[in-house]
Design a protein around this motif. Structure first.
Motif, short mmCIF file in Angstrom:
data_model
loop_
_atom_site.label_atom_id
_atom_site.label_comp_id
_atom_site.label_asym_id
_atom_site.label_seq_id
_atom_site.Cartn_x
_atom_site.Cartn_y
_atom_site.Cartn_z
N VAL A 47 1.05 -1.11 0.05
CA VAL A 47 0.27 -0.20 -0.06
C VAL A 47 0.80 1.24 -0.04
O VAL A 47 1.57 1.53 0.73
N ALA A 48 0.72 1.88 -1.25
CA ALA A 48 1.63 3.28 -1.05
C ALA A 48 1.17 4.45 -0.48
O ALA A 48 -0.05 4.76 -0.48
N ARG A 49 1.67 4.84 0.77
CA ARG A 49 1.45 6.13 1.29
C ARG A 49 2.84 6.91 1.67
O ARG A 49 3.60 6.44 1.64
N PHE A 50 2.53 8.43 1.59
CA PHE A 50 3.60 9.27 1.97
C PHE A 50 3.24 10.54 2.53
O PHE A 50 1.98 10.73 2.76
N ASP A 51 4.33 10.84 3.33
CA ASP A 51 3.76 12.20 4.12
C ASP A 51 4.92 13.32 3.58
O ASP A 51 5.89 13.06 2.97
N LEU A 52 4.68 14.64 4.03
CA LEU A 52 5.76 15.52 3.37
C LEU A 52 5.96 16.42 5.01
O LEU A 52 5.43 16.48 5.77
N GLU A 53 7.35 17.00 4.75
CA GLU A 53 7.77 17.64 5.78
C GLU A 53 8.78 18.71 5.18
O GLU A 53 9.34 18.56 4.38
N ILE A 54 8.53 19.95 5.90
CA ILE A 54 9.26 20.97 5.41
C ILE A 54 10.52 20.95 6.18
O ILE A 54 10.59 21.27 7.23
N SER A 55 11.60 20.64 5.30
CA SER A 55 12.95 20.40 6.12
C SER A 55 13.79 21.83 6.22
O SER A 55 14.64 21.90 7.18
N SER A 56 13.52 22.94 5.35
CA SER A 56 14.14 24.17 5.46
C SER A 56 13.49 25.02 4.70
O SER A 56 12.41 24.63 4.06
N THR A 57 13.99 26.31 4.38
CA THR A 57 13.32 27.19 3.69
C THR A 57 13.36 26.69 1.90
O THR A 57 12.83 27.49 1.33
N ARG A 58 14.16 25.75 1.90
CA ARG A 58 14.55 25.50 0.41
C ARG A 58 14.13 24.26 -0.12
O ARG A 58 14.46 23.73 -1.23
N ALA A 59 13.75 23.14 0.98
CA ALA A 59 13.77 21.75 0.71
C ALA A 59 12.65 21.38 1.54
O ALA A 59 12.09 21.76 2.71
N ILE A 60 12.00 20.35 0.69
CA ILE A 60 10.84 19.58 1.34
C ILE A 60 11.33 18.02 1.38
O ILE A 60 12.00 17.55 0.32
N LYS A 61 10.97 17.24 2.52
CA LYS A 61 11.23 15.93 2.52
C LYS A 61 9.97 15.13 2.25
O LYS A 61 8.98 15.53 2.84
N LEU A 62 10.15 14.22 1.22
CA LEU A 62 8.88 13.22 0.91
C LEU A 62 9.17 12.27 1.94
O LEU A 62 10.34 11.33 1.63
N ILE A 63 8.16 11.57 2.81
CA ILE A 63 8.55 10.55 3.64
C ILE A 63 7.82 9.36 3.37
O ILE A 63 6.61 9.59 3.19
N ASP A 64 8.31 8.38 3.00
CA ASP A 64 7.78 7.03 2.64
C ASP A 64 6.96 6.39 3.62
O ASP A 64 7.70 6.30 4.95
N LYS A 65 5.78 6.15 3.75
CA LYS A 65 4.94 5.52 4.58
C LYS A 65 4.19 4.16 4.32
O LYS A 65 3.40 3.86 4.89
N SER A 66 4.68 3.71 3.22
CA SER A 66 3.94 2.75 2.62
C SER A 66 4.26 1.31 3.59
O SER A 66 5.04 1.20 4.25
N LEU A 67 3.27 0.35 3.32
CA LEU A 67 3.11 -0.90 4.18
C LEU A 67 3.41 -2.19 2.93
O LEU A 67 3.26 -1.95 1.84
N ASN A 68 4.20 -2.83 3.62
CA ASN A 68 4.64 -4.28 2.67
C ASN A 68 5.27 -3.89 1.64
O ASN A 68 5.34 -4.64 0.66
N ALA A 69 6.07 -3.00 1.58
CA ALA A 69 7.06 -2.74 0.45
C ALA A 69 8.44 -2.54 0.60
O ALA A 69 8.85 -2.55 1.80
N VAL A 70 9.34 -3.10 -0.28
CA VAL A 70 10.48 -3.16 -0.36
C VAL A 70 11.44 -2.33 -1.39
O VAL A 70 12.47 -1.84 -1.05
N GLU A 71 10.49 -1.97 -2.47
CA GLU A 71 11.34 -1.03 -3.32
C GLU A 71 10.32 0.15 -3.44
O GLU A 71 9.15 0.14 -3.47
N PHE A 72 11.06 1.16 -3.96
CA PHE A 72 10.26 2.34 -4.10
C PHE A 72 10.86 3.22 -5.29
O PHE A 72 11.94 3.28 -5.48
N ALA A 73 9.81 4.06 -5.82
CA ALA A 73 10.26 4.93 -6.89
C ALA A 73 9.49 6.23 -6.74
O ALA A 73 8.15 6.06 -6.52
#
Length: 175
Positions: free
Chosen positions: A88-114
């Protein structure tokens, strides 16, 4: 001796895998069938369709009671079914600085991501990814999550970043 013509083949898939089974035709029209799908489910149909909804390795067998000859042939193993829990694909976002965003994987039962940003695949060492932001950025973010059984799930969200001058960016995320 009763020859077993069915070849056992391994089928691999993910939860929800649906397979059509066919009884050998040599039993005639009035035979009684009992399929055992190995996962706790049975069928009396001659050619049933069954969905495997849990993880595991299942041996499917067929018992046939041929009317007329009265012979019962049992445990004609049709197939071995290997079922993996679907990702199950899931992700969250987090502002890490004024210039960058982090995309955080929250998927279930997965071993590879794109990660795919506006149709362009981004590679990352881990399952999370950093993207740099410009003023007023709009992009589509897609995460494709795959498991060991080669099943995949994807989730796409539209990301809208509003940034005015030196203020901290604001995020809008819509599915």
């Amino acid at each position: 001796a009763n020859e077993d013509n069915s070849s056992a083949s391994v089928k691999i898939g993910c939860t929800g895998l649906t397979i059509d089974f066919d009884a050998p035709e040599e039993y005639g029209t009035n035979a009684k069938y009992l399929w055992n799908f190995g996962d706790g489910y049975f069928s009396n149909e001659e050619n049933p369709t069954h969905a495997f909804n849990k993880e595991g390795i299942f041996d499917v067998s067929l018992s046939v009671n041929a009317v007329g000859s009265g012979q019962i042939s049992s445990n004609v193993v049709q197939a071995m079914i290997e079922v993996h829990e679907a990702p199950v694909a899931r992700f969250d976002l987090e502002i890490s600085s004024t210039r960058a965003i982090k995309l955080i994987d929250k998927s279930l039962n997965a071993v590879e991501f794109a990660w795919i940003l506006d149709s362009e695949e981004k590679t990352s060492e881990g399952s999370d990814i950093l993207i740099s932001i410009a003023d007023n950025t709009k992009c589509n973010v897609e995460l494709v999550a795959e498991n060991a059984g080669d099943c995949s799930d994807s989730l796409t969200k539209e990301l809208h970043i509003i940034k005015a001058g030196n203020q901290f960016p604001q995020l809008n995320l819509s599915v």
